[in-house]
Design a protein around this motif. Sequence first.
Motif, PDB file in Angstrom:
ATOM      1  N   MET A 101       0.850  -1.170   0.000  1.00 51.50           N
ATOM      2  CA  MET A 101       0.000   0.000   0.000  1.00 51.50           C
ATOM      3  C   MET A 101       0.896   1.233   0.000  1.00 51.50           C
ATOM      4  SD  MET A 101      -3.475   0.568   2.247  1.00 51.50           S
ATOM      5  CE  MET A 101      -2.990  -0.650   3.379  1.00 51.50           C
ATOM      6  N   LYS A 102       0.517   2.240  -0.798  1.00 53.42           N
ATOM      7  CA  LYS A 102       1.316   3.444  -0.940  1.00 53.42           C
ATOM      8  C   LYS A 102       0.683   4.591  -0.141  1.00 53.42           C
ATOM      9  CE  LYS A 102       1.416   5.800  -4.895  1.00 53.42           C
ATOM     10  NZ  LYS A 102       1.659   6.087  -6.300  1.00 53.42           N
ATOM     11  N   ALA A 103       1.454   5.223   0.719  1.00 51.86           N
ATOM     12  CA  ALA A 103       0.952   6.361   1.507  1.00 51.86           C
ATOM     13  C   ALA A 103       0.915   7.613   0.635  1.00 51.86           C
ATOM     14  CB  ALA A 103       1.851   6.603   2.714  1.00 51.86           C
ATOM     15  N   THR A 104      -0.127   8.437   0.828  1.00 50.64           N
ATOM     16  CA  THR A 104      -0.260   9.672   0.058  1.00 50.64           C
ATOM     17  C   THR A 104       0.093  10.900   0.884  1.00 50.64           C
ATOM     18  OG1 THR A 104      -2.576   9.961   0.659  1.00 50.64           O
ATOM     19  CG2 THR A 104      -2.105   8.693  -1.350  1.00 50.64           C
ATOM     20  N   GLY A 105       0.053  10.763   2.195  1.00 51.05           N
ATOM     21  CA  GLY A 105       0.315  11.912   3.056  1.00 51.05           C
ATOM     22  C   GLY A 105      -0.898  12.815   3.226  1.00 51.05           C
ATOM     23  N   ILE A 106      -2.019  12.431   2.649  1.00 50.36           N
ATOM     24  CA  ILE A 106      -3.250  13.217   2.728  1.00 50.36           C
ATOM     25  C   ILE A 106      -4.103  12.682   3.875  1.00 50.36           C
ATOM     26  CG2 ILE A 106      -5.343  13.913   1.502  1.00 50.36           C
ATOM     27  CD1 ILE A 106      -3.775  13.427  -1.119  1.00 50.36           C
ATOM     28  N   LEU A 137     -22.065  12.683   9.056  1.00 47.02           N
ATOM     29  CA  LEU A 137     -22.872  11.664   8.384  1.00 47.02           C
ATOM     30  C   LEU A 137     -22.049  10.419   8.020  1.00 47.02           C
ATOM     31  CD1 LEU A 137     -25.034  13.911   6.037  1.00 47.02           C
ATOM     32  CD2 LEU A 137     -25.709  12.847   8.192  1.00 47.02           C
ATOM     33  N   GLY A 138     -20.778  10.390   8.453  1.00 49.91           N
ATOM     34  CA  GLY A 138     -19.928   9.234   8.189  1.00 49.91           C
ATOM     35  C   GLY A 138     -19.246   9.261   6.833  1.00 49.91           C
ATOM     36  N   ARG A 139     -19.249  10.425   6.173  1.00 51.63           N
ATOM     37  CA  ARG A 139     -18.647  10.528   4.841  1.00 51.63           C
ATOM     38  C   ARG A 139     -17.213  11.012   4.930  1.00 51.63           C
ATOM     39  NH1 ARG A 139     -23.412  14.245   2.602  1.00 51.63           N
ATOM     40  NH2 ARG A 139     -22.624  15.346   4.405  1.00 51.63           N
ATOM     41  N   ILE A 140     -16.459  10.652   3.908  1.00 53.78           N
ATOM     42  CA  ILE A 140     -15.089  11.128   3.774  1.00 53.78           C
ATOM     43  C   ILE A 140     -14.895  11.532   2.317  1.00 53.78           C
ATOM     44  CG2 ILE A 140     -14.149   8.826   3.324  1.00 53.78           C
ATOM     45  CD1 ILE A 140     -11.663   9.724   4.920  1.00 53.78           C
ATOM     46  N   VAL A 141     -14.154  12.591   2.096  1.00 48.65           N
ATOM     47  CA  VAL A 141     -13.906  13.069   0.741  1.00 48.65           C
ATOM     48  C   VAL A 141     -12.610  12.450   0.228  1.00 48.65           C
ATOM     49  CG1 VAL A 141     -13.419  15.107  -0.671  1.00 48.65           C
ATOM     50  CG2 VAL A 141     -15.115  15.236   1.167  1.00 48.65           C
ATOM     51  N   ILE A 142     -12.700  11.830  -0.949  1.00 48.12           N
ATOM     52  CA  ILE A 142     -11.497  11.308  -1.606  1.00 48.12           C
ATOM     53  C   ILE A 142     -10.891  12.479  -2.378  1.00 48.12           C
ATOM     54  CG2 ILE A 142     -10.597   9.670  -3.299  1.00 48.12           C
ATOM     55  CD1 ILE A 142     -13.063   7.905  -2.642  1.00 48.12           C
ATOM     56  N   PRO A 143      -9.627  12.794  -2.112  1.00 47.57           N
ATOM     57  CA  PRO A 143      -9.017  13.966  -2.764  1.00 47.57           C
ATOM     58  C   PRO A 143      -9.110  13.908  -4.289  1.00 47.57           C
ATOM     59  CG  PRO A 143      -7.600  13.114  -1.039  1.00 47.57           C
ATOM     60  CD  PRO A 143      -8.707  12.126  -1.214  1.00 47.57           C
ATOM     61  N   LYS A 144      -9.266  15.083  -4.879  1.00 43.66           N
ATOM     62  CA  LYS A 144      -9.438  15.226  -6.319  1.00 43.66           C
ATOM     63  C   LYS A 144      -8.304  14.562  -7.104  1.00 43.66           C
ATOM     64  CE  LYS A 144     -10.584  18.805  -9.659  1.00 43.66           C
ATOM     65  NZ  LYS A 144     -10.837  20.254  -9.802  1.00 43.66           N
ATOM     66  N   GLU A 145      -7.070  14.722  -6.622  1.00 44.90           N
ATOM     67  CA  GLU A 145      -5.916  14.154  -7.329  1.00 44.90           C
ATOM     68  C   GLU A 145      -6.019  12.632  -7.411  1.00 44.90           C
ATOM     69  OE1 GLU A 145      -5.357  15.917  -4.257  1.00 44.90           O
ATOM     70  OE2 GLU A 145      -5.443  17.811  -5.369  1.00 44.90           O
ATOM     71  N   ILE A 146      -6.464  12.007  -6.325  1.00 44.57           N
ATOM     72  CA  ILE A 146      -6.607  10.554  -6.299  1.00 44.57           C
ATOM     73  C   ILE A 146      -7.767  10.132  -7.189  1.00 44.57           C
ATOM     74  CG2 ILE A 146      -7.180   8.565  -4.838  1.00 44.57           C
ATOM     75  CD1 ILE A 146      -5.581   9.941  -2.600  1.00 44.57           C
ATOM     76  N   ARG A 147      -8.896  10.853  -7.112  1.00 44.57           N
ATOM     77  CA  ARG A 147     -10.040  10.528  -7.976  1.00 44.57           C
ATOM     78  C   ARG A 147      -9.647  10.634  -9.438  1.00 44.57           C
ATOM     79  NH1 ARG A 147     -13.008  14.327  -4.732  1.00 44.57           N
ATOM     80  NH2 ARG A 147     -13.179  15.574  -6.619  1.00 44.57           N
ATOM     81  N   GLY A 161      -7.288  -1.559   8.649  1.00 43.68           N
ATOM     82  CA  GLY A 161      -7.305  -0.541   7.607  1.00 43.68           C
ATOM     83  C   GLY A 161      -8.516  -0.699   6.701  1.00 43.68           C
ATOM     84  N   VAL A 162      -8.987   0.411   6.185  1.00 45.45           N
ATOM     85  CA  VAL A 162     -10.117   0.408   5.261  1.00 45.45           C
ATOM     86  C   VAL A 162      -9.564   0.598   3.858  1.00 45.45           C
ATOM     87  CG1 VAL A 162     -12.243   1.587   4.584  1.00 45.45           C
ATOM     88  CG2 VAL A 162     -11.674   1.343   7.001  1.00 45.45           C
ATOM     89  N   ILE A 163      -9.972  -0.270   2.948  1.00 46.55           N
ATOM     90  CA  ILE A 163      -9.506  -0.223   1.574  1.00 46.55           C
ATOM     91  C   ILE A 163     -10.703  -0.002   0.664  1.00 46.55           C
ATOM     92  CG2 ILE A 163      -8.380  -1.535  -0.271  1.00 46.55           C
ATOM     93  CD1 ILE A 163      -7.013  -3.152   2.022  1.00 46.55           C
ATOM     94  N   LEU A 164     -10.603   1.010  -0.200  1.00 47.66           N
ATOM     95  CA  LEU A 164     -11.629   1.265  -1.204  1.00 47.66           C
ATOM     96  C   LEU A 164     -11.085   0.791  -2.545  1.00 47.66           C
ATOM     97  CD1 LEU A 164     -12.686   4.900  -0.264  1.00 47.66           C
ATOM     98  CD2 LEU A 164     -13.848   2.770   0.323  1.00 47.66           C
ATOM     99  N   LYS A 165     -11.903   0.067  -3.306  1.00 48.45           N
ATOM    100  CA  LYS A 165     -11.490  -0.432  -4.609  1.00 48.45           C
ATOM    101  C   LYS A 165     -12.627  -0.201  -5.586  1.00 48.45           C
ATOM    102  CE  LYS A 165     -10.044  -4.643  -6.935  1.00 48.45           C
ATOM    103  NZ  LYS A 165      -9.907  -6.082  -6.841  1.00 48.45           N
TER     104      LYS A 165
END
Length: 186
Positions: A1-6, A13-23, A43-47
Amino acid sequence: MKATGIVRRIDDLGRIVIPKEIRRSLRIREGTPLEIFVDREGGVILKKYSIVGRLEEFAQEYADSLHQSLGHLALICDPDTVVAVSGVSRKEFLNKKLDTTIKKVMEEQNSLLINDNGDPYFEEIAILDETENYRTIPKVISPIILEGDAIGAVILMPKDPGVKLGDIVLKMAQTAAGFLAKQMET
């Protein structure tokens, strides 16, 4: 897994924003389905969720059948990668990225028969290896359309690059794509 530093916080409401650069780099946009995994360390993994990948075993059997009946290399893809391969070593194509031009063909939702190797547009259509160098140029691409969206493609290539494919092979790819789309409806 690669760290982004973000670092992001979860809202009320339990939401998290995925940074624009990653999207942008992962081609995730509004409405893109994501699958959520939890690893052993918590860890939580989104795929990105692949509908085609869900039927990987079935897709593999269909690719094998296409190869057996036509004698050509048969690949079945989701919008980003190859999920089933027949007619060549699986490791040569399995999980390889698709070039943006193949993705464009899928989004246009029109099947494509390529026999003109002199056209630079067609030379850009490729399946990429890990270094993103051009690997192979497909000859037939037929998008898998489900509920108006391209969710993958059936790609056929002759073993000998000099062989021209005809309308019958194109129709076989279209039939395969239609059949796979029907299987995904259920």
